[in-house]
Design a protein around this motif. Structure first.
Motif, PDB file in Angstrom:
ATOM      1  N   GLY A   1       0.829  -1.213   0.000  1.00 53.06           N
ATOM      2  CA  GLY A   1       0.000   0.000   0.000  1.00 53.06           C
ATOM      3  C   GLY A   1       0.852   1.246   0.000  1.00 53.06           C
ATOM      4  O   GLY A   1       1.751   1.394  -0.830  1.00 53.06           O
ATOM      5  N   ASP A   2       0.582   2.167   0.927  1.00 55.24           N
ATOM      6  CA  ASP A   2       1.355   3.422   0.990  1.00 55.24           C
ATOM      7  C   ASP A   2       2.461   3.326   2.040  1.00 55.24           C
ATOM      8  O   ASP A   2       2.928   4.356   2.533  1.00 55.24           O
TER       9      ASP A   2
ATOM     10  N   SER B   1       3.259   0.692  -3.572  1.00 55.71           N
ATOM     11  CA  SER B   1       2.680   1.151  -4.848  1.00 55.71           C
ATOM     12  C   SER B   1       1.702   2.304  -4.655  1.00 55.71           C
ATOM     13  O   SER B   1       1.228   2.891  -5.616  1.00 55.71           O
ATOM     14  N   GLY B   2       1.387   2.647  -3.412  1.00 56.99           N
ATOM     15  CA  GLY B   2       0.517   3.786  -3.144  1.00 56.99           C
ATOM     16  C   GLY B   2      -0.795   3.406  -2.497  1.00 56.99           C
ATOM     17  O   GLY B   2      -1.098   2.239  -2.293  1.00 56.99           O
ATOM     18  N   LYS B   3      -1.597   4.435  -2.198  1.00 59.68           N
ATOM     19  CA  LYS B   3      -2.871   4.274  -1.503  1.00 59.68           C
ATOM     20  C   LYS B   3      -4.025   4.288  -2.507  1.00 59.68           C
ATOM     21  O   LYS B   3      -4.007   5.071  -3.459  1.00 59.68           O
ATOM     22  N   THR B   4      -5.008   3.419  -2.303  1.00 57.41           N
ATOM     23  CA  THR B   4      -6.188   3.397  -3.171  1.00 57.41           C
ATOM     24  C   THR B   4      -7.264   4.292  -2.562  1.00 57.41           C
ATOM     25  O   THR B   4      -7.703   4.076  -1.440  1.00 57.41           O
TER      26      THR B   4
ATOM     27  N   VAL C   1      -3.015   6.465  -5.669  1.00 55.96           N
ATOM     28  CA  VAL C   1      -2.174   7.659  -5.582  1.00 55.96           C
ATOM     29  C   VAL C   1      -0.750   7.233  -5.211  1.00 55.96           C
ATOM     30  O   VAL C   1      -0.537   6.622  -4.168  1.00 55.96           O
ATOM     31  N   ALA C   2       0.227   7.564  -6.092  1.00 55.20           N
ATOM     32  CA  ALA C   2       1.617   7.183  -5.847  1.00 55.20           C
ATOM     33  C   ALA C   2       2.149   7.861  -4.588  1.00 55.20           C
ATOM     34  O   ALA C   2       1.722   8.968  -4.228  1.00 55.20           O
ATOM     35  N   VAL C   3       3.079   7.197  -3.934  1.00 57.84           N
ATOM     36  CA  VAL C   3       3.732   7.729  -2.745  1.00 57.84           C
ATOM     37  C   VAL C   3       4.585   8.932  -3.143  1.00 57.84           C
ATOM     38  O   VAL C   3       5.198   8.925  -4.213  1.00 57.84           O
ATOM     39  N   GLU C   4       4.606   9.987  -2.301  1.00 56.78           N
ATOM     40  CA  GLU C   4       5.289  11.253  -2.632  1.00 56.78           C
ATOM     41  C   GLU C   4       6.810  11.178  -2.439  1.00 56.78           C
ATOM     42  O   GLU C   4       7.536  12.005  -2.981  1.00 56.78           O
ATOM     43  N   VAL C   5       7.294  10.208  -1.676  1.00 59.20           N
ATOM     44  CA  VAL C   5       8.742  10.115  -1.437  1.00 59.20           C
ATOM     45  C   VAL C   5       9.368   9.071  -2.360  1.00 59.20           C
ATOM     46  O   VAL C   5       8.686   8.194  -2.882  1.00 59.20           O
ATOM     47  N   SER C   6      10.688   9.159  -2.566  1.00 62.97           N
ATOM     48  CA  SER C   6      11.397   8.230  -3.459  1.00 62.97           C
ATOM     49  C   SER C   6      12.555   7.556  -2.725  1.00 62.97           C
ATOM     50  O   SER C   6      13.055   8.088  -1.717  1.00 62.97           O
TER      51      SER C   6
ATOM     52  N   SER D   1      12.570   0.520   9.665  1.00 65.73           N
ATOM     53  CA  SER D   1      11.243   0.866  10.146  1.00 65.73           C
ATOM     54  C   SER D   1      10.299   0.989   8.964  1.00 65.73           C
ATOM     55  O   SER D   1      10.686   1.472   7.901  1.00 65.73           O
ATOM     56  N   LEU D   2       9.050   0.533   9.145  1.00 64.29           N
ATOM     57  CA  LEU D   2       8.026   0.661   8.109  1.00 64.29           C
ATOM     58  C   LEU D   2       7.014   1.704   8.563  1.00 64.29           C
ATOM     59  O   LEU D   2       6.464   1.617   9.667  1.00 64.29           O
ATOM     60  N   PHE D   3       6.761   2.691   7.691  1.00 68.80           N
ATOM     61  CA  PHE D   3       5.829   3.776   7.992  1.00 68.80           C
ATOM     62  C   PHE D   3       4.703   3.814   6.965  1.00 68.80           C
ATOM     63  O   PHE D   3       4.912   3.459   5.800  1.00 68.80           O
ATOM     64  N   SER D   4       3.520   4.274   7.364  1.00 63.29           N
ATOM     65  CA  SER D   4       2.535   4.707   6.385  1.00 63.29           C
ATOM     66  C   SER D   4       3.004   6.068   5.902  1.00 63.29           C
ATOM     67  O   SER D   4       3.565   6.843   6.694  1.00 63.29           O
ATOM     68  N   GLU D   5       2.776   6.377   4.616  1.00 63.76           N
ATOM     69  CA  GLU D   5       3.276   7.643   4.078  1.00 63.76           C
ATOM     70  C   GLU D   5       2.757   8.838   4.887  1.00 63.76           C
ATOM     71  O   GLU D   5       3.456   9.820   5.068  1.00 63.76           O
TER      72      GLU D   5
END
Lengths: 95, 95, 95, 95, 95, 95, 95
Positions: free
Chosen positions: F6-7, F45-48, F55-60, F83-87
């Protein structure tokens, strides 16, 4: 006068006398939340839905309404007490 | 009479006798939330969705419904006790 | 019979015997929430989405379903115990 | 077998040995929530969006996934322990 | 001056004298939340709905509004105290 | 490697040394929540959205990001901590 | 420099001296939440609505903004302290 905002409704609460025991203690017969009655004095223009439509309030001035006791916000107007509710906090119309 | 607002439903609760032990204590057999039964007396006009559509209430006057015990708000009408529920708090129709 | 409302599902819970130690104490091996099994007896007509569409319930009468233990609301029908769940509280179908 | 409902995912948890001190106490190096790994055994048909569209689950059977430790609901199938997660509780795929 | 953001409203609170007993204690007559009055000094450009539409604030500069006492955030401007409210925290317009 | 779902965003946290007093106590200068820095290792791959759009994630990958300290879920990969974060839990990109 | 993500806003807080009594104690005159001021250093690209539209942030670099005291997350950049806010936590623009 007071013009409620959004879906707010101005209500004059009808005070009811609570039943007490001989010893003076109030004895509730269930654990349920109780309702209280009041008269609608003024209504707001309604709630704006997420699609931008405004939905008119379902109650009208003069209606006797029921609501959960102790709900709403008290307002003093010309020395008299009223309560302001969101329409979703009103439960039923009497009559 | 009482006209419920929105998706509210007016219900006359059917009191059931609870099972007690010989010593007088109520012994619940599980930790689960219990349901209670009642008769539908009146229904509101329904819930307004975010797109402005009104959805009619799924229960009808005369239906025997089940709901979580101690839910709803108690209202006294002509000296008799009723309960007001949001339709989403009703669980099933009997019959 | 009982007709569940909305996306409710009527389930006959299958009681499982819990493992106890010789001393009689139940010893959970993890801190995780446990599931329980039951048989679907009746299903509601489904959930109404915000756009007004009704989505049918994914489980069918006769399915053996898993759900979080102690979830749902207990209802007594003809002296027999059942549980009512919202479909979102059902986790999986067995078989 | 077990068919997960909605966006649920059935996972066989991979037990990891925790690091302990010589004295036998587990010493966490941070206050952060830890993840755990597991293998995807079965996936649900997906989540229904508010506009009625069904979105397929992003993970596939056989994937090794990471999730927050102690999350999910434990289910016993043929004497073996599994965990059921909502897809939103899965954090990443390994490999 | 201060330009409120979104649906914020800048209000100059009208201090009311509270009724006290001879002994100096304030005696509330109900358990209800009380309202307070203030004058609207500035309003934001409105709230953006989920469909992208901006909805103008319903109150105007100069209006006397009622709100739940102790609500809002206090702001000091040129040595004078004001309060900033979200429009949804304003209950009614007087007049 | 780890493919976030997801995001989610996989981050290698940059450990900073905290300022301590001569006596060894950490003295925070405000009651505010502190941020921490890390390097983006992988992105989902982003948030639905509710309308089905992704919607693509804003960070790279390679970005140095700031996030609230102690947020996210720790994951161990090849003996190294990430660490795993939600965007939505990432606050800013450095550089 | 720091590029805020989504609807985040980077703010340099303006420290105000608090009023104290002769005895050194701070005496608040109300129970209300207080605001604090700061200067906008950088703004994110905005918030994505549920319909996929991006809404630009309402404040600009250089604006003096008011926000609830102790809100936001502190970030240290080149030895200097800043705060990161979601735009919805900013209350008003000064000037």
């Amino acid at each position: 006068m007071l013009k409620p905002l959004g879906d707010r409704v101005l209500v004059e609460v009808i005070e009811e006398t609570e039943q007490k025991t001989a010893g003076g203690l109030f004895v509730p017969d269930t654990a349920k939340q109780k309702s209280q009655r009041g008269k609608v004095i003024a209504v707001g223009s309604g709630k704006t839905l997420d699609n931008g439509t405004k939905v008119a309030v379902e109650v009208s001035v003069g209606d006797t309404v029921h609501f959960a006791k102790y709900g709403g916000t008290e307002v003093t107007l010309d020395g008299k007490e009223y309560s302001l509710f969101s329409e979703r906090d009103l439960l039923a119309i009497e009559g």
